[in-house]
Scaffold this motif. Structure first.
Motif, short mmCIF file in Angstrom:
data_model
loop_
_atom_site.label_atom_id
_atom_site.label_comp_id
_atom_site.label_asym_id
_atom_site.label_seq_id
_atom_site.Cartn_x
_atom_site.Cartn_y
_atom_site.Cartn_z
N ALA A 66 -8.50 46.52 73.22
CA ALA A 66 -7.29 45.94 72.61
C ALA A 66 -7.30 44.42 72.75
O ALA A 66 -6.30 43.77 72.42
N ALA A 67 -8.41 43.87 73.22
CA ALA A 67 -8.53 42.41 73.33
C ALA A 67 -9.04 41.88 72.00
O ALA A 67 -9.94 42.47 71.40
N ALA A 68 -8.46 40.78 71.54
CA ALA A 68 -8.90 40.16 70.28
C ALA A 68 -8.23 38.80 70.16
O ALA A 68 -7.22 38.52 70.81
N LYS A 69 -8.76 38.01 69.28
CA LYS A 69 -8.09 36.79 68.83
C LYS A 69 -7.15 37.23 67.72
O LYS A 69 -7.62 37.70 66.67
N VAL A 70 -5.84 37.13 67.95
CA VAL A 70 -4.85 37.72 67.04
C VAL A 70 -3.83 36.66 66.62
O VAL A 70 -3.46 35.80 67.44
N GLY A 71 -3.40 36.72 65.37
CA GLY A 71 -2.36 35.79 64.94
C GLY A 71 -1.82 36.17 63.59
O GLY A 71 -2.32 37.10 62.95
N GLY A 72 -0.79 35.49 63.14
CA GLY A 72 -0.19 35.76 61.85
C GLY A 72 -0.94 35.07 60.72
O GLY A 72 -2.04 34.53 60.91
N ILE A 73 -0.27 35.09 59.55
CA ILE A 73 -0.91 34.61 58.33
C ILE A 73 -1.29 33.14 58.43
O ILE A 73 -2.38 32.73 58.01
N HIS A 74 -0.44 32.32 59.06
CA HIS A 74 -0.75 30.88 59.17
C HIS A 74 -1.93 30.64 60.10
O HIS A 74 -2.89 29.94 59.75
N PHE A 83 -11.26 33.04 64.40
CA PHE A 83 -10.93 34.46 64.22
C PHE A 83 -12.18 35.30 64.00
O PHE A 83 -12.32 36.38 64.55
N ILE A 84 -13.13 34.78 63.20
CA ILE A 84 -14.31 35.62 62.97
C ILE A 84 -15.27 35.57 64.15
O ILE A 84 -15.75 36.61 64.61
N TYR A 85 -15.47 34.37 64.72
CA TYR A 85 -16.43 34.26 65.82
C TYR A 85 -15.95 35.02 67.05
O TYR A 85 -16.65 35.88 67.60
N THR A 136 -6.28 35.14 52.98
CA THR A 136 -5.68 34.49 54.16
C THR A 136 -6.18 35.08 55.47
O THR A 136 -6.12 34.43 56.50
N ASN A 137 -6.67 36.33 55.46
CA ASN A 137 -7.19 36.83 56.74
C ASN A 137 -8.55 37.51 56.58
O ASN A 137 -8.93 38.38 57.38
N GLU A 138 -9.33 37.08 55.57
CA GLU A 138 -10.64 37.70 55.33
C GLU A 138 -11.60 37.59 56.51
O GLU A 138 -12.21 38.58 56.91
N HIS A 183 3.17 36.49 64.33
CA HIS A 183 3.45 37.34 63.17
C HIS A 183 4.92 37.20 62.79
O HIS A 183 5.71 36.58 63.51
N VAL A 184 5.27 37.81 61.65
CA VAL A 184 6.59 37.55 61.07
C VAL A 184 7.74 38.00 61.96
O VAL A 184 8.73 37.27 62.12
N ILE A 185 7.64 39.19 62.60
CA ILE A 185 8.81 39.65 63.36
C ILE A 185 9.10 38.75 64.57
O ILE A 185 10.23 38.25 64.71
N PRO A 186 8.13 38.47 65.45
CA PRO A 186 8.45 37.56 66.56
C PRO A 186 8.86 36.17 66.07
O PRO A 186 9.75 35.54 66.64
N ALA A 187 8.25 35.71 64.98
CA ALA A 187 8.61 34.38 64.45
C ALA A 187 10.08 34.35 64.04
O ALA A 187 10.82 33.40 64.35
N LEU A 188 10.53 35.40 63.35
CA LEU A 188 11.92 35.40 62.86
C LEU A 188 12.92 35.73 63.97
O LEU A 188 14.04 35.23 63.98
N ILE A 189 12.50 36.56 64.94
CA ILE A 189 13.39 36.81 66.09
C ILE A 189 13.72 35.47 66.76
O ILE A 189 14.87 35.13 67.01
#
Ligand SMILES: NC(=O)C1=CN([C@@H]2O[C@H](COP(=O)(O)OP(=O)(O)OC[C@H]3O[C@@H](n4cnc5c(N)ncnc54)[C@H](OP(=O)(O)O)[C@@H]3O)[C@@H](O)[C@H]2O)C=CC1
Ligand SMILES: C[C@H]1O[C@H](OP(=O)(O)OP(=O)(O)OC[C@H]2O[C@@H](n3cnc4c(=O)[nH]c(N)nc43)[C@H](O)[C@@H]2O)[C@@H](O)[C@@H](O)C1=O
Length: 327
Positions: A66-74, A83-85, A136-138, A183-189
Motif C-alpha cells: 500500500a506504499a506509493a507516491k500518491v496525489g491528486g490531479i494537480h 510519480f512514474i519513477y 493528467t495521470n498517465e 485528492h478532491v475530498i480532503p482538499a474540499l473538506i
C-alpha cells in the motif's frame, strides 16, 4: 472462505498512509498478531539494497503493498517523473525482493486510473490496455499497470499468488490534506472548513464540476483487501482469468464533482457561494468501476457516501491540532 491463520506474518508497506493505516486497523481488529511495519524513514522502498536487506532480515508470509507516491490531479500533472519513477521502483523492489525471499502471497494496490480515459462505463477489468490513458495521470497509471503485470508475470513464471486490487477514489482518516497535492475530498473538506472559520463569501472548486467520480471509504477498502486476501487460490485464479489478475474495488455508484461539493458544504456547515474555476483541469470525465467480479466473490461496499463524508470531516476537525493531519 479460507481464513488466513491469525499468526500469519503480514508486512504492510505504507502503513502510515490512509489505506495502509486502515488495513493495519482492520488486521488488528480481526486478531492478526504479527503485523510488520516500517516507516518511510526506516525503509525507503525505492532503494533495492534496503528492500533486499529488509526481506532478508525479516521473514514474512504475506506482503500488502500500500506504499506509493500518491496525489491528486494537480500533483500528478506537476510531478510526472516522480510519480512514474518512485512507483515503478517501489513495485519492482517490493515485488521482486518478496519473491527472492520466498514470499508466496502479496496484495498489490493499483488504481482506477489504469483504465482508458474513455472506457465504456462502468469499467470492467477486461478494459485494461484497450485505449489511451487520461493525460493528467498517465505516468502514474503506467506505473500501476506495470505493478499488475509484475504480479501476473511472477505468478505465471514462478507460481506465486500475487494479487492486485484496483481501488476507485478513496477517502477517510489519515488522508493527505495538502491544499494543492491532495485528492478532491480532503482538499474540499479543508477548503470548506477554513471558509467556514473565516466566513469567506465563496469557495472555488477546480474544473467545471461536471466530471463524475466514485468514492469509497477507506475502511471499506481495508475490508475489501482482507476479503481478497482470504479467497482461496483456486477460486481467485478461476475468477481472474483470462490473465486478468486484478479485481476492481468500488461502490458501483458515482456523483458529479458539483454534487460532491454541495454535499461537503452541507456536511461541513458552510453556507456561502460555491464557484467553479474552469481554468483548472477536469481530468477523466468519468471512471465508474464495474464491481460485479468482487460482488460475485462475496464483497460489497457498506459505507454510504454522506455518512462516510460526515465521519471523514469529523475526524479532520478532531485531529486538526495534531501531527496526524498531513497538511
Ligand atoms: N487515495 C486514493 O484515492 C487512492 C489510492 N490508491 C492507492 O492506494 C495505495 C495507498 O494510497 P494512500 O494510502 O491514499 O496514499 P498515502 O500517500 O496516504 O500513503 C502512501 C504511503 O506510502 C509511503 N511511501 C511513499 N513512498 C515511499 C517510499 N519510497 N518508501 C517507503 N514508503 C513510502 C508514504 O510514507 P510517507 O508519507 O512517509 O512518505 C505513505 O505512508 C497506493 O498504492 C495508491 O496508489 C488507489 C486509488 C485511489
Ligand atoms: C484517485 C485516482 O484518481 C486521481 O485522479 P482524479 O480522480 O482526477 O483525482 P482528484 O481527486 O484530484 O480530482 C477529481 C476531480 O475533482 C476535481 N476537483 C475540484 N476541486 C478540486 C480540488 O480542490 N482538488 C482536487 N484534487 N481536485 C478537485 C478535479 O478537477 C477532478 O475533476 C489520480 O490523480 C490518482 O491519484 C488516482 O489514482
Amino acid at each position: 472462505m479460507q481464513k488466513l491463520p491469525l499468526n500469519t506474518r503480514i508486512y504492510v508497506a505504507g502503513h502510515r498512509g490512509m489505506v495502509g493505516s486502515a488495513i493495519v486497523r482492520r488486521l488488528q481488529a480481526e486478531g492478526y498478531q504479527h503485523v510488520v511495519t516500517r516507516t518511510h524513514a526506516e525503509l525507503d522502498l525505492t532503494s533495492q539494497t534496503a528492500v533486499q536487506a529488509f526481506f532478508h532480515d525479516n521473514p514474512v508470509d504475506y506482503v500488502v503493498l500500500a506504499a506509493a507516491k500518491v496525489g491528486g490531479i494537480h500533483a500528478n500533472n506537476e510531478y510526472p517523473a516522480d510519480f512514474i519513477y518512485e512507483n515503478l521502483m517501489i513495485e519492482c523492489n517490493v515485488i521482486h525482493q518478496a519473491f527472492a525471499a520466498g514470499v508466496k502471497n502479496l496484495l498489490f494496490l493499483g488504481s482506477s486510473c489504469i483504465y482508458p480515459k474513455l472506457a465504456s462505463q462502468p469499467m470492467q477489468e477486461s478494459a485494461l490496455l484497450t485505449g489511451v490513458l487520461e493525460s493528467t495521470n498517465e505516468p502514474y497509471a503506467v506505473a500501476k499497470i506495470a505493478g499488475i503485470k509484475l504480479c501476473e508475470s511472477y505468478n505465471r513464471q514462478h507460481g506465486t499468488d500475487y494479487r492486485s486490487v484496483m481501488p476507485t477514489n478513496l477517502y477517510g482518516p489519515y488522508d493527505n490534506y495538502h491544499p494543492e497535492n491532495s485528492h478532491v475530498i480532503p482538499a474540499l473538506i479543508r477548503r470548506f472548513h477554513e471558509a467556514k472559520q473565516t466566513s469567506a463569501e465563496e469557495v472555488v472548486i477546480w474544473g467545471s464540476g461536471t466530471p463524475k467520480r466514485e468514492f469509497l471509504h477507506v475502511d471499506d477498502m481495508a475490508a475489501a483487501c482482507l476479503h481478497v486476501m482470504n479467497i482461496d487460490a483456486e477460486t481467485y485464479q478461476a475468477n481472474t482469468q483470462p490473465m486478468l489478475s486484478h479485481i476492481n474495488v468500488g461502490t458501483g455508484t458515482d456523483v458529479t464533482i458539483r454534487e460532491l461539493a454541495e454535499l461537503l458544504a452541507e456536511v461541513v456547515g458552510y453556507q456561502g457561494k460555491i464557484a467553479f474555476d474552469s481554468s483548472k483541469p477536469d481530468g477523466t470525465p468519468r471512471k465508474l468501476m464495474d464491481v460485479e467480479r468482487l460482488a460475485a466473490l462475496g464483497w460489497q461496499a457498506r459505507i454510504d457516501l454522506k455518512a462516510g463524508l460526515q465521519s471523514a470531516y469529523d475526524w479532520y476537525a478532531e485531529h486538526l491540532d495534531r501531527e496526524a493531519i498531513r497538511l
